[in-house]
Design an enzyme around this catalytic site. Sequence first.
Site, PDB file in Angstrom:
ATOM      1  N   SER A 168      14.194   6.464  43.641  1.00 16.15           N
ATOM      2  CA  SER A 168      15.505   5.943  44.014  1.00 16.15           C
ATOM      3  C   SER A 168      15.395   4.851  45.083  1.00 16.15           C
ATOM      4  O   SER A 168      14.799   3.808  44.817  1.00 16.15           O
ATOM      5  CB  SER A 168      16.367   7.115  44.464  1.00 16.15           C
ATOM      6  OG  SER A 168      17.673   6.707  44.709  1.00 16.15           O
ATOM      7  N   HIS A 373      19.434  12.032  38.231  1.00 17.96           N
ATOM      8  CA  HIS A 373      18.795  11.239  39.291  1.00 17.96           C
ATOM      9  C   HIS A 373      17.866  12.053  40.189  1.00 17.96           C
ATOM     10  O   HIS A 373      16.813  11.562  40.605  1.00 17.96           O
ATOM     11  CB  HIS A 373      19.888  10.580  40.141  1.00 17.96           C
ATOM     12  CG  HIS A 373      19.400   9.462  40.999  1.00 17.96           C
ATOM     13  ND1 HIS A 373      19.023   8.243  40.474  1.00 17.96           N
ATOM     14  CD2 HIS A 373      19.211   9.362  42.329  1.00 17.96           C
ATOM     15  CE1 HIS A 373      18.635   7.448  41.465  1.00 17.96           C
ATOM     16  NE2 HIS A 373      18.737   8.098  42.598  1.00 17.96           N
TER      17      HIS A 373
END
Length: 397
Positions: A168, A373
Site C-alpha cells: 500500500s 487490501h
Amino acid sequence: MSPLLIFCIIGLVHGSAIPSFRSDSEDAKLSVPEIVTKYGYPCEEYNVTTPDGYILTLHRIPHGKNQNSVSQKVAYLQHGLLSSSADWIISGPSKSLGYVLADEGYDVWMGNARGNKLSRRHIYLDPDKSDEFWDFSWHEIGYYDVPTMIDFVLEKTGQESLFHIGHSQGTTTFYVMTSLRPDYNAKVKAHFSLAPIAYMNHMTSPLMRIIAFWQKPISVLLNLIGIREFLPSNEFMAMGGNILCGDDSLTQALCTNALFAICGFSPKEMNASLLPIMSGHTPAGSSTKQLIHYAQEINSGYFRRYDYGMFVNLQKYGSIWPPNYDLKKVTAPVYLYYSKNDWLAGKTDVGRLYDGLGNCKGKFLVAETTFNHLDYVFGIRAREFVYNKLISLMSNH
Ligand SMILES: *[C@@H]1O[C@H](CO)[C@@H](O)[C@H](O)[C@H]1NC(C)=O
Ligand SMILES: *[C@@H]1O[C@H](CO)[C@@H](O)[C@H](O)[C@H]1NC(C)=O
C-alpha cells in the site's frame, strides 16, 4: 453530505486516544522484537536518523529459526498507511511475510515511517508540542525515510542491492523514492508492490471518498486549528462502527479500527483470533497530511506532489500545479500484485501504473476474488495467493 459530516471528520482527527478494544492476547502488548524472539527467531532493532532529523526504528530478522548465520540475500519491507513493522509478523510464523522470508534464507529488514508510534521521534522537534513535526506526507517518507533506511541496511550488510517489498503506502513511497532519486534504482534488485497505490481516482473506499469529497475544507480547517497528527477518536470510530457495521461483535471490532474502516475487510481471509493482536499494533499513527495527499490523488487523478494551492505551489514548485512523479524514472524491475476486491488499489488505476512504469516486469491478479487490501499482510491465505509466487520470482534475480 451535511455539515454534521464534516464535524464528524474533524472528530476523526481530533481525538486523543487511539481506539483499542480489550484484549487478553499477549502479543498485543509485546513489542516487535519481543514477539519475534518469543517465536524463536533472532531479532535486532536499530535507530536511524534521516537528514531532516526524524529518528526511525528499523527491525531485522537476520536469519531463520534453524540457521545460525546471517543470510546473504537482503529483503527490505515497507508497511502501509497507519501501520508499522508489526504488520509483517502479526499473523505468526509460517504465515507472516517477515518469518516466511527469513525461513527462505533472507536477511529481513522492516522499516518504520516517520510519525508511526515506533518512529515518533526527532532530534529536536517534539511530536506532542510541535506542528512542524507533523508537516510531512508520504512524499517525505519516500524522499527521506526509505532511502535513509535502505542506505543503513546496505552499509550494515555490506551488500550493494536488496529486494524491496512494499504494501500500500509502502509502494507509493517506493515510487516517490525511485522517481525523484533515480540513483536508488541501482540499489534495488527488484521491487514487489502488494496492493500498489499511485493513481487513485478509481478507488472505492467509502470513507476515503468522503474524505476526498471534503478535502479542501478539511485541509483549510485543519491548518487553522493546527491538527497535524491523525488520531481517530474513540467516539468517532464507535459511531462509524455503528453506522457501517451494525452490531455484530466481530464487525464492530473491525469497523471501529480506522485501518479497517478505510480499507474494508474480507471475512473469508480474516482470522478473528488475530484481531486483538492487530488492534494492539494498528492504527500505528500517521500525519493528517498523508491522508490529505491521498485525497488529492483521488480528486485529481494524478500521481503528483502535494497540492498547496496555486500561490504556494508557485513558490514551492515554480508552477501553479504540483509536478507529477515521473514513473518512467522507476527503472528497477517492478512486479505488481492486485486483487478484485481491493477498495484502494483498483484494477484501472493499477493498469495505468503498469503502463507508466519504466521497467514493470509483470502484474498479477490474485486468484481469490474476495482478496482485499489488507489481506496481503493479514490474510489467512496470503502465502498461498501471494508470497509463494513472490519468493519464486525473487529467486530469479
Ligand atoms: C533506540 O532509541 C530508544 C529511545 O531513545 C532507546 O530506548 C533504544 O535503546 C534505542 N535502541 C538502540 C538499538 O539503540
Ligand atoms: C488464526 O490465528 C491463531 C492465533 O495465531 C492461530 O493459532 C490459527 O492457526 C490461525 N488460523 C488460521 C486459519 O490461520
